[in-house]
Design a protein around this motif. Structure first.
Motif, PDB file in Angstrom:
ATOM      1  N   MET A 195     -26.515 -27.271  44.645  1.00  0.00           N
ATOM      2  CA  MET A 195     -25.839 -26.025  44.266  1.00  0.00           C
ATOM      3  C   MET A 195     -25.229 -25.346  45.493  1.00  0.00           C
ATOM      4  O   MET A 195     -24.088 -24.885  45.462  1.00  0.00           O
ATOM      5  CB  MET A 195     -26.813 -25.074  43.569  1.00  0.00           C
ATOM      6  N   VAL A 196     -25.996 -25.291  46.582  1.00  0.00           N
ATOM      7  CA  VAL A 196     -25.489 -24.692  47.815  1.00  0.00           C
ATOM      8  C   VAL A 196     -24.378 -25.557  48.387  1.00  0.00           C
ATOM      9  O   VAL A 196     -23.347 -25.041  48.838  1.00  0.00           O
ATOM     10  CB  VAL A 196     -26.628 -24.478  48.837  1.00  0.00           C
ATOM     11  N   GLN A 197     -24.565 -26.863  48.341  1.00  0.00           N
ATOM     12  CA  GLN A 197     -23.530 -27.772  48.848  1.00  0.00           C
ATOM     13  C   GLN A 197     -22.206 -27.557  48.116  1.00  0.00           C
ATOM     14  O   GLN A 197     -21.138 -27.523  48.728  1.00  0.00           O
ATOM     15  CB  GLN A 197     -23.979 -29.224  48.702  1.00  0.00           C
ATOM     16  N   GLN A 198     -22.270 -27.366  46.812  1.00  0.00           N
ATOM     17  CA  GLN A 198     -21.062 -27.124  46.019  1.00  0.00           C
ATOM     18  C   GLN A 198     -20.397 -25.810  46.433  1.00  0.00           C
ATOM     19  O   GLN A 198     -19.170 -25.732  46.538  1.00  0.00           O
ATOM     20  CB  GLN A 198     -21.390 -27.117  44.522  1.00  0.00           C
ATOM     21  N   LYS A 199     -21.180 -24.785  46.679  1.00  0.00           N
ATOM     22  CA  LYS A 199     -20.622 -23.494  47.101  1.00  0.00           C
ATOM     23  C   LYS A 199     -19.943 -23.601  48.462  1.00  0.00           C
ATOM     24  O   LYS A 199     -18.888 -22.984  48.688  1.00  0.00           O
ATOM     25  CB  LYS A 199     -21.715 -22.427  47.118  1.00  0.00           C
ATOM     26  N   VAL A 200     -20.520 -24.374  49.365  1.00  0.00           N
ATOM     27  CA  VAL A 200     -19.892 -24.585  50.672  1.00  0.00           C
ATOM     28  C   VAL A 200     -18.585 -25.362  50.497  1.00  0.00           C
ATOM     29  O   VAL A 200     -17.568 -25.027  51.120  1.00  0.00           O
ATOM     30  CB  VAL A 200     -20.847 -25.307  51.644  1.00  0.00           C
ATOM     31  N   ALA A 201     -18.590 -26.364  49.626  1.00  0.00           N
ATOM     32  CA  ALA A 201     -17.369 -27.138  49.366  1.00  0.00           C
ATOM     33  C   ALA A 201     -16.266 -26.254  48.785  1.00  0.00           C
ATOM     34  O   ALA A 201     -15.102 -26.353  49.189  1.00  0.00           O
ATOM     35  CB  ALA A 201     -17.675 -28.308  48.432  1.00  0.00           C
ATOM     36  N   VAL A 202     -16.616 -25.372  47.866  1.00  0.00           N
ATOM     37  CA  VAL A 202     -15.639 -24.447  47.270  1.00  0.00           C
ATOM     38  C   VAL A 202     -15.093 -23.508  48.348  1.00  0.00           C
ATOM     39  O   VAL A 202     -13.885 -23.239  48.403  1.00  0.00           O
ATOM     40  CB  VAL A 202     -16.277 -23.657  46.098  1.00  0.00           C
ATOM     41  N   TYR A 203     -15.952 -23.022  49.215  1.00  0.00           N
ATOM     42  CA  TYR A 203     -15.535 -22.133  50.297  1.00  0.00           C
ATOM     43  C   TYR A 203     -14.524 -22.847  51.201  1.00  0.00           C
ATOM     44  O   TYR A 203     -13.483 -22.283  51.563  1.00  0.00           O
ATOM     45  CB  TYR A 203     -16.749 -21.675  51.107  1.00  0.00           C
ATOM     46  N   LYS A 204     -14.819 -24.085  51.563  1.00  0.00           N
ATOM     47  CA  LYS A 204     -13.911 -24.832  52.442  1.00  0.00           C
ATOM     48  C   LYS A 204     -12.589 -25.133  51.748  1.00  0.00           C
ATOM     49  O   LYS A 204     -11.527 -25.087  52.369  1.00  0.00           O
ATOM     50  CB  LYS A 204     -14.592 -26.102  52.948  1.00  0.00           C
ATOM     51  N   LYS A 205     -12.640 -25.417  50.464  1.00  0.00           N
ATOM     52  CA  LYS A 205     -11.404 -25.656  49.707  1.00  0.00           C
ATOM     53  C   LYS A 205     -10.566 -24.381  49.658  1.00  0.00           C
ATOM     54  O   LYS A 205      -9.334 -24.431  49.768  1.00  0.00           O
ATOM     55  CB  LYS A 205     -11.744 -26.149  48.298  1.00  0.00           C
ATOM     56  N   LYS A 206     -11.228 -23.232  49.515  1.00  0.00           N
ATOM     57  CA  LYS A 206     -10.525 -21.950  49.501  1.00  0.00           C
ATOM     58  C   LYS A 206      -9.811 -21.714  50.832  1.00  0.00           C
ATOM     59  O   LYS A 206      -8.665 -21.262  50.861  1.00  0.00           O
ATOM     60  CB  LYS A 206     -11.508 -20.813  49.213  1.00  0.00           C
ATOM     61  N   MET A 207     -10.472 -22.065  51.930  1.00  0.00           N
ATOM     62  CA  MET A 207      -9.836 -21.926  53.242  1.00  0.00           C
ATOM     63  C   MET A 207      -8.606 -22.825  53.343  1.00  0.00           C
ATOM     64  O   MET A 207      -7.564 -22.412  53.861  1.00  0.00           O
ATOM     65  CB  MET A 207     -10.817 -22.266  54.371  1.00  0.00           C
ATOM     66  N   GLU A 208      -8.722 -24.047  52.838  1.00  0.00           N
ATOM     67  CA  GLU A 208      -7.584 -24.976  52.863  1.00  0.00           C
ATOM     68  C   GLU A 208      -6.418 -24.398  52.055  1.00  0.00           C
ATOM     69  O   GLU A 208      -5.267 -24.419  52.514  1.00  0.00           O
ATOM     70  CB  GLU A 208      -7.991 -26.332  52.288  1.00  0.00           C
ATOM     71  N   THR A 209      -6.708 -23.878  50.892  1.00  0.00           N
ATOM     72  CA  THR A 209      -5.661 -23.287  50.043  1.00  0.00           C
ATOM     73  C   THR A 209      -4.977 -22.128  50.760  1.00  0.00           C
ATOM     74  O   THR A 209      -3.743 -22.008  50.727  1.00  0.00           O
ATOM     75  CB  THR A 209      -6.273 -22.818  48.707  1.00  0.00           C
ATOM     76  N   GLU A 210      -5.758 -21.279  51.419  1.00  0.00           N
ATOM     77  CA  GLU A 210      -5.181 -20.150  52.149  1.00  0.00           C
ATOM     78  C   GLU A 210      -4.243 -20.612  53.254  1.00  0.00           C
ATOM     79  O   GLU A 210      -3.168 -20.028  53.464  1.00  0.00           O
ATOM     80  CB  GLU A 210      -6.299 -19.269  52.721  1.00  0.00           C
ATOM     81  N   VAL A 211      -4.624 -21.662  53.975  1.00  0.00           N
ATOM     82  CA  VAL A 211      -3.760 -22.179  55.040  1.00  0.00           C
ATOM     83  C   VAL A 211      -2.480 -22.764  54.452  1.00  0.00           C
ATOM     84  O   VAL A 211      -1.376 -22.524  54.967  1.00  0.00           O
ATOM     85  CB  VAL A 211      -4.501 -23.227  55.903  1.00  0.00           C
ATOM     86  N   MET A 212      -2.599 -23.511  53.365  1.00  0.00           N
ATOM     87  CA  MET A 212      -1.403 -24.107  52.765  1.00  0.00           C
ATOM     88  C   MET A 212      -0.452 -23.039  52.225  1.00  0.00           C
ATOM     89  O   MET A 212       0.774 -23.218  52.254  1.00  0.00           O
ATOM     90  CB  MET A 212      -1.793 -25.114  51.679  1.00  0.00           C
ATOM     91  N   GLU A 213      -1.001 -21.920  51.755  1.00  0.00           N
ATOM     92  CA  GLU A 213      -0.143 -20.806  51.337  1.00  0.00           C
ATOM     93  C   GLU A 213       0.634 -20.246  52.527  1.00  0.00           C
ATOM     94  O   GLU A 213       1.803 -19.880  52.396  1.00  0.00           O
ATOM     95  CB  GLU A 213      -0.981 -19.710  50.671  1.00  0.00           C
ATOM     96  N   LYS A 214      -0.001 -20.220  53.691  1.00  0.00           N
ATOM     97  CA  LYS A 214       0.682 -19.763  54.907  1.00  0.00           C
ATOM     98  C   LYS A 214       1.755 -20.751  55.339  1.00  0.00           C
ATOM     99  O   LYS A 214       2.822 -20.343  55.823  1.00  0.00           O
ATOM    100  CB  LYS A 214      -0.338 -19.530  56.020  1.00  0.00           C
ATOM    101  N   VAL A 215       1.506 -22.047  55.171  1.00  0.00           N
ATOM    102  CA  VAL A 215       2.511 -23.066  55.469  1.00  0.00           C
ATOM    103  C   VAL A 215       3.731 -22.838  54.586  1.00  0.00           C
ATOM    104  O   VAL A 215       4.877 -22.823  55.065  1.00  0.00           O
ATOM    105  CB  VAL A 215       1.933 -24.494  55.262  1.00  0.00           C
ATOM    106  N   ASP A 216       3.496 -22.639  53.291  1.00  0.00           N
ATOM    107  CA  ASP A 216       4.601 -22.403  52.354  1.00  0.00           C
ATOM    108  C   ASP A 216       5.362 -21.120  52.697  1.00  0.00           C
ATOM    109  O   ASP A 216       6.590 -21.071  52.595  1.00  0.00           O
ATOM    110  CB  ASP A 216       4.081 -22.339  50.910  1.00  0.00           C
ATOM    111  N   LYS A 217       4.642 -20.101  53.119  1.00  0.00           N
ATOM    112  CA  LYS A 217       5.284 -18.829  53.487  1.00  0.00           C
ATOM    113  C   LYS A 217       6.216 -19.029  54.680  1.00  0.00           C
ATOM    114  O   LYS A 217       7.342 -18.511  54.693  1.00  0.00           O
ATOM    115  CB  LYS A 217       4.210 -17.786  53.796  1.00  0.00           C
ATOM    116  N   LEU A 218       5.762 -19.765  55.683  1.00  0.00           N
ATOM    117  CA  LEU A 218       6.613 -20.047  56.845  1.00  0.00           C
ATOM    118  C   LEU A 218       7.846 -20.858  56.446  1.00  0.00           C
ATOM    119  O   LEU A 218       8.956 -20.578  56.899  1.00  0.00           O
ATOM    120  CB  LEU A 218       5.830 -20.797  57.926  1.00  0.00           C
TER     121      LEU A 218
END
Length: 163
Positions: free
Chosen positions: A129-152
């Motif tokens: 359960m904790v491992q899944q939450k960490v994976a979701v957190y890391k995926k969220k960070m990836e999504t945020e970075v890709m949104e910044k790539v698209d913005k640029l």
């Protein structure tokens, strides 16, 4: 943490543990001013159900290493740039340069957010359960970075990689 003045730094670790729904305790244990409390705290950590200890300390920063010498649990040291610190380097080196046999995982100066994430990752190795939450957190960070790539890209900034 070695002092309540470290709370402004250590709060980020508590915030991450709350985000991952990991119960934790937060207190002051000074290696120098309350050595017997430190011995009792570290010595009873396993029986109290702790899985990882995050120890933040400034100045000479002996708390993480001393705690690690007293418990079989993994210890994550957070060097804290304190008022009596030499730009934080004394804390970094005091935690980082542990003798063989007393490992302390060490994060960046004032890096308690990473300490919280690392503690969750350690716990997550044995708790799906904790491992899944960490994976979701890391995926969220990836999504945020890709949104910044698209913005640029949409602002006209180009590079050969994102063509």
């Amino acid at each position: 943490m070695g002092s309540d003045s470290d709370l402004t730094v250590m709060k980020a670790a508590a915030d991450m543990l709350e985000e991952f729904d990991i119960p934790f305790e937060l207190t002051v244990v000074s290696a120098h001013r309350t050595p017997m409390r430190m011995v009792e705290y570290a010595g009873s950590a396993v029986e109290r159900g702790l899985k990882v200890i995050i120890a933040g300390a400034g100045g000479a920063a002996h708390l993480p290493g001393m705690v690690a010498s007293l418990t079989p649990l993994p210890v994550i040291g957070v060097p804290v740039k304190s008022s009596n610190s030499i730009d934080g380097w004394d804390s970094v080196l005091s935690i980082l340069q542990m003798p063989g046999g007393i490992p302390v995982a060490t994060v960046a100066l004032n890096g308690s957010k990473n300490a919280g994430i690392l503690a969750a990752s350690i716990i997550g190795a044995f708790d799906p359960m904790v491992q899944q939450k960490v994976a979701v957190y890391k995926k969220k960070m990836e999504t945020e970075v890709m949104e910044k790539v698209d913005k640029l890209k949409s602002a006209g900034w180009r590079n050969g990689f994102d063509a």
